[in-house]
Design an enzyme around this catalytic site. Structure first.
Site, PDB file in Angstrom:
ATOM      1  N   TRP A 157       0.809  -1.222   0.000  1.00 45.65           N
ATOM      2  CA  TRP A 157       0.000   0.000   0.000  1.00 45.65           C
ATOM      3  C   TRP A 157       0.844   1.274   0.000  1.00 45.65           C
ATOM      4  O   TRP A 157       0.301   2.361  -0.080  1.00 45.65           O
ATOM      5  CB  TRP A 157      -0.954   0.034   1.201  1.00 45.65           C
ATOM      6  N   LYS A 181      -2.784  -8.680  -7.329  1.00 44.92           N
ATOM      7  CA  LYS A 181      -3.653  -8.280  -6.215  1.00 44.92           C
ATOM      8  C   LYS A 181      -3.070  -7.032  -5.573  1.00 44.92           C
ATOM      9  O   LYS A 181      -1.985  -7.062  -5.002  1.00 44.92           O
ATOM     10  CB  LYS A 181      -3.723  -9.377  -5.154  1.00 44.92           C
ATOM     11  N   THR A 238       5.176 -11.639   5.491  1.00 45.22           N
ATOM     12  CA  THR A 238       4.299 -12.036   4.376  1.00 45.22           C
ATOM     13  C   THR A 238       5.116 -12.805   3.338  1.00 45.22           C
ATOM     14  O   THR A 238       4.642 -13.786   2.762  1.00 45.22           O
ATOM     15  CB  THR A 238       3.653 -10.789   3.737  1.00 45.22           C
ATOM     16  N   GLU A 256      10.324  -8.723  -2.720  1.00 46.36           N
ATOM     17  CA  GLU A 256      10.857  -7.406  -2.343  1.00 46.36           C
ATOM     18  C   GLU A 256      10.268  -7.076  -0.991  1.00 46.36           C
ATOM     19  O   GLU A 256       9.091  -6.715  -0.899  1.00 46.36           O
ATOM     20  CB  GLU A 256      10.448  -6.340  -3.380  1.00 46.36           C
ATOM     21  N   CYS A 290      10.410   1.315   2.051  1.00 44.84           N
ATOM     22  CA  CYS A 290      11.298   0.227   2.455  1.00 44.84           C
ATOM     23  C   CYS A 290      12.764   0.641   2.466  1.00 44.84           C
ATOM     24  O   CYS A 290      13.577   0.011   3.131  1.00 44.84           O
ATOM     25  CB  CYS A 290      11.087  -0.967   1.537  1.00 44.84           C
ATOM     26  N   GLU A 391      11.608  -2.924  11.651  1.00 45.22           N
ATOM     27  CA  GLU A 391      11.060  -1.947  10.711  1.00 45.22           C
ATOM     28  C   GLU A 391       9.863  -1.234  11.343  1.00 45.22           C
ATOM     29  O   GLU A 391       8.859  -1.872  11.653  1.00 45.22           O
ATOM     30  CB  GLU A 391      10.639  -2.666   9.428  1.00 45.22           C
TER      31      GLU A 391
HETATM   32  P1  NAD Z   1       2.084  -6.539   3.665  1.00 45.69           P
HETATM   33  O1  NAD Z   1       3.053  -7.668   3.629  1.00 45.69           O
HETATM   34  O2  NAD Z   1       1.194  -6.423   4.846  1.00 45.69           O
HETATM   35  O3  NAD Z   1       1.131  -6.589   2.400  1.00 45.69           O
HETATM   36  C1  NAD Z   1       1.661  -6.675   1.103  1.00 45.69           C
HETATM   37  C2  NAD Z   1       0.661  -7.406   0.237  1.00 45.69           C
HETATM   38  O4  NAD Z   1       0.595  -8.757   0.687  1.00 45.69           O
HETATM   39  C3  NAD Z   1      -0.756  -6.845   0.328  1.00 45.69           C
HETATM   40  O5  NAD Z   1      -1.355  -6.886  -0.944  1.00 45.69           O
HETATM   41  C4  NAD Z   1      -1.427  -7.806   1.285  1.00 45.69           C
HETATM   42  O6  NAD Z   1      -2.824  -7.854   1.122  1.00 45.69           O
HETATM   43  C5  NAD Z   1      -0.756  -9.112   0.911  1.00 45.69           C
HETATM   44  N1  NAD Z   1      -0.788 -10.124   1.956  1.00 45.69           N
HETATM   45  C6  NAD Z   1      -0.866  -9.940   3.303  1.00 45.69           C
HETATM   46  N2  NAD Z   1      -0.909 -11.127   3.931  1.00 45.69           N
HETATM   47  C7  NAD Z   1      -0.844 -12.088   2.978  1.00 45.69           C
HETATM   48  C8  NAD Z   1      -0.836 -13.517   3.007  1.00 45.69           C
HETATM   49  N3  NAD Z   1      -0.930 -14.194   4.153  1.00 45.69           N
HETATM   50  N4  NAD Z   1      -0.741 -14.173   1.837  1.00 45.69           N
HETATM   51  C9  NAD Z   1      -0.634 -13.493   0.674  1.00 45.69           C
HETATM   52  N5  NAD Z   1      -0.670 -12.151   0.582  1.00 45.69           N
HETATM   53  C10 NAD Z   1      -0.755 -11.451   1.717  1.00 45.69           C
HETATM   54  O7  NAD Z   1       2.937  -5.237   3.413  1.00 45.69           O
HETATM   55  P2  NAD Z   1       2.393  -3.757   3.382  1.00 45.69           P
HETATM   56  O8  NAD Z   1       2.114  -3.393   4.803  1.00 45.69           O
HETATM   57  O9  NAD Z   1       1.329  -3.594   2.352  1.00 45.69           O
HETATM   58  O10 NAD Z   1       3.650  -2.953   2.823  1.00 45.69           O
HETATM   59  C11 NAD Z   1       4.671  -2.572   3.651  1.00 45.69           C
HETATM   60  C12 NAD Z   1       5.824  -3.550   3.574  1.00 45.69           C
HETATM   61  O11 NAD Z   1       6.276  -3.648   2.233  1.00 45.69           O
HETATM   62  C13 NAD Z   1       7.004  -3.064   4.367  1.00 45.69           C
HETATM   63  O12 NAD Z   1       7.594  -4.150   5.048  1.00 45.69           O
HETATM   64  C14 NAD Z   1       7.948  -2.536   3.299  1.00 45.69           C
HETATM   65  O13 NAD Z   1       9.296  -2.512   3.682  1.00 45.69           O
HETATM   66  C15 NAD Z   1       7.673  -3.468   2.182  1.00 45.69           C
HETATM   67  N6  NAD Z   1       8.072  -2.873   0.886  1.00 45.69           N
HETATM   68  C16 NAD Z   1       9.175  -3.372   0.274  1.00 45.69           C
HETATM   69  C17 NAD Z   1       9.596  -2.826  -0.931  1.00 45.69           C
HETATM   70  C18 NAD Z   1      10.818  -3.350  -1.626  1.00 45.69           C
HETATM   71  O14 NAD Z   1      11.031  -2.998  -2.773  1.00 45.69           O
HETATM   72  N7  NAD Z   1      11.624  -4.178  -0.999  1.00 45.69           N
HETATM   73  C19 NAD Z   1       8.875  -1.783  -1.511  1.00 45.69           C
HETATM   74  C20 NAD Z   1       7.743  -1.310  -0.854  1.00 45.69           C
HETATM   75  C21 NAD Z   1       7.348  -1.880   0.361  1.00 45.69           C
END
Ligand code: NAD
Length: 506
Positions: A157, A181, A238, A256, A290, A391
């Protein structure tokens, strides 16, 4: 300024808008005002099945993967043009969904997104591999670089549309079909992406969007037997769940994940540049980035001077109405995220840390209940404390002093994450030693956060594996096939004696 565009959006499957088999809806609300921004269907595993089937049909009949590469490129370039044309509308929707400042969305996310996409479009016409040759002596060997098939993607998000482009762009450029998704809180601009892609001429079924909850829709994509690769941008936990689900059919995995970027300020650094760099680097997108600077290590002789200036800059950041052009930071993604961030700060205080900037929820007139948090600096924390190790994903910078550069590099590397790091110095030897020693996928000298379409972005260690952007990411969405053509036409080959005879022919 409150803008309401509340409306119902649909998923996008097989080139058409689609409701969910659940008949249920998820509300998307502005974290600034609490107003309804829109509703999207709560997708189900059955919706994922439909989307994957559409993607597989599209892949199998070659409507996209067999298209002339010049046509594939032209469609993706048209999509980039449409993103530019709709940048204002998209940025407004993104601001409503995320609560972050409109100026960031308009001037950063969408400008970069269309540039990234044009880069990927150009990659479609550069298929690289070893030169064809008679490596065995009796065959011509050649490499085919081919798409993988049906690619599942799960997005976060924090930069909803931009991260979708980092995933969808290279996958489509390489000729795959995609089921994506978006994050539950921010699905609307990804649906718009699929609609614009269709308008640009992308064939039906090649890009499908299924909205819904992560543990339902995301998990169904990750576990699906007919998905060939799963790519996630999200939290490290995740990532672990998705990797476990992907084992069922040994699908490829591209992750990522989270980060905890160190920001090292050496005594010889330009202190003003390093203070500004830390402020922008820590606070970009409300710190929900991130690669954001989260741990500043500052050499003792310049510690007080750098800290005083950085506090001044943090205190000057204007938090408020996301649509106000004088606002620097809007809200975090939700009240829950504010709760989480504040929890880190309060617990740090309980173990002896001092908060020298921010550390509270500011009152913003007209936005009572908005998910705002003041830019925060925490000092006197230990290297092994929670706020330095985990984090936070909010506008919080922890600051620690160091004596020698060697010590700073060791503290910087002392983390389970490995996404991004920076060092601030005017000494070329220190810079080059740091570039070699820092165990992160992206190391910057005298800057923090900058990215380029042509260069890879991706983590080491528990920040994941696989690259976004650049030709490396294009390669992630392809597989290499070795084709060998026999040249002699002889029925009997020298090595056949291993089956048909006793000894090697003379
Ligand atoms: P999140 O892991 O909560 O959610 C990411 C996605 O995974 C969402 O679409 C969510 O609905 C889905 N998801 C959640 N639980 C799941 C499950 N059990 N099975 C499958 N899908 C599932 O992360 P967030 O809060 O949306 O984003 C923040 C995180 O993303 C932070 O940790 C950030 O560091 C990371 N991030 C990393 C990068 C990178 O390039 N490395 C870039 C942006 C964000």
């Amino acid at each position: 300024m409150a803008i309401s565009i509340a409306t119902d959006h649909r998923m996008f499957i097989d080139g058409a808008v689609s409701e969910s088999t659940s008949g249920e809806w998820i509300e998307v609300r502005s974290p600034a005002t609490g107003d309804l921004v829109g509703r999207v269907p709560a997708g189900t595993p059955a919706d994922v099945d439909r989307a994957v089937a559409a993607a597989r049909r599209a892949f199998r009949d070659g409507r996209w993967q067999r298209k002339l590469l010049s046509e594939r490129t032209a469609i993706l370039n048209r999509l980039a043009d449409l993103i530019d044309e709709h940048a204002d509308e998209l940025a407004r929707t993104e601001t409503l969904q995320t609560g972050t400042a409109y100026k960031l969305r308009r001037d950063s996310d969408f400008a970069f997104a269309s540039d990234n996409l044009r880069f990927f479009a150009s990659q479609a016409r550069h298929l690289e591999g070893k030169a064809a040759y008679e490596y065995s002596g009796a065959h011509t060997s050649m490499i085919r670089r081919e798409p993988i098939g049906v690619v599942g993607q799960v997005a976060p998000w924090n930069y909803p549309f931009w991260m979708a482009i980092w995933k969808v762009g290279p996958a489509l450029a390489a000729g795959n079909s995609v089921v994506i998704k978006p994050a539950t809180a921010t699905p609307i601009t990804t649906i718009r992406l699929a609609e614009l892609a269709s308008e640009a001429g992308l064939p039906d079924g090649v890009l499908n969007v299924v909205t819904g909850h992560g543990d339902v829709v995301g998990a169904a994509i990750a576990a699906h037997p007919d998905v060939d690769l799963i790519s996630l941008t999200g939290d490290t936990e995740t990532g672990k769940r998705i990797q476990a689900l992907a084992v069922s059919n040994l699908k490829r995995v591209h992750l990522e994940l989270g980060g905890k970027a160190p920001f090292i300020v050496c005594a010889d650094a330009d202190i003003e540049a390093a203070a500004r760099g830390a402020t922008a680097g820590a606070l970009i997108n409300g710190g929900q980035d991130c690669t954001a600077a989260t741990r500043a290590y500052v050499q003792r002789s310049v510690y007080e001077r750098w800290l005083a200036r950085t506090i001044e800059l943090f205190d000057g950041v204007r938090v408020g109405d996301p649509f106000d052009p004088t606002t620097d930071l809007g809200t975090l993604i939700s009240a829950g995220q504010v709760e989480r961030v504040d929890g880190f700060v309060q617990r740090a205080k309980q173990v002896g840390a001092r908060v020298v900037a921010g550390g509270y929820r500011p009152a913003v007139a007209g936005f009572e209940g908005g998910a705002f948090y003041r830019p925060t600096i925490v000092v006197d924390c230990s290297q092994d404390s929670e706020i330095v190790c985990n984090e936070v994903f909010g506008p919080v910078l922890a600051v620690l002093p160091f004596d020698t550069v060697e010590e700073a590099l060791a503290m910087a590397n002392d983390t389970r994450y490995g996404l991004a790091a920076s060092i601030w110095t005017r000494d070329v030897f220190t810079a080059m030693e740091a570039a070699r020693t820092l165990n992160f996928g992206h190391v910057q000298v005298n800057d923090h956060l900058m990215v380029a379409s042509e260069m890879p972005h991706g983590g080491f260690k528990q920040s994941g594996f696989g690259k976004d952007m650049s030709s490396y990411s294009f390669d992630e969405y392809t597989q290499v096939k070795h084709v060998m053509v026999e040249l002699s036409g002889e029925p009997e080959k020298g090595w056949h004696y291993t089956i048909f005879g006793d000894q090697k022919p003379a």
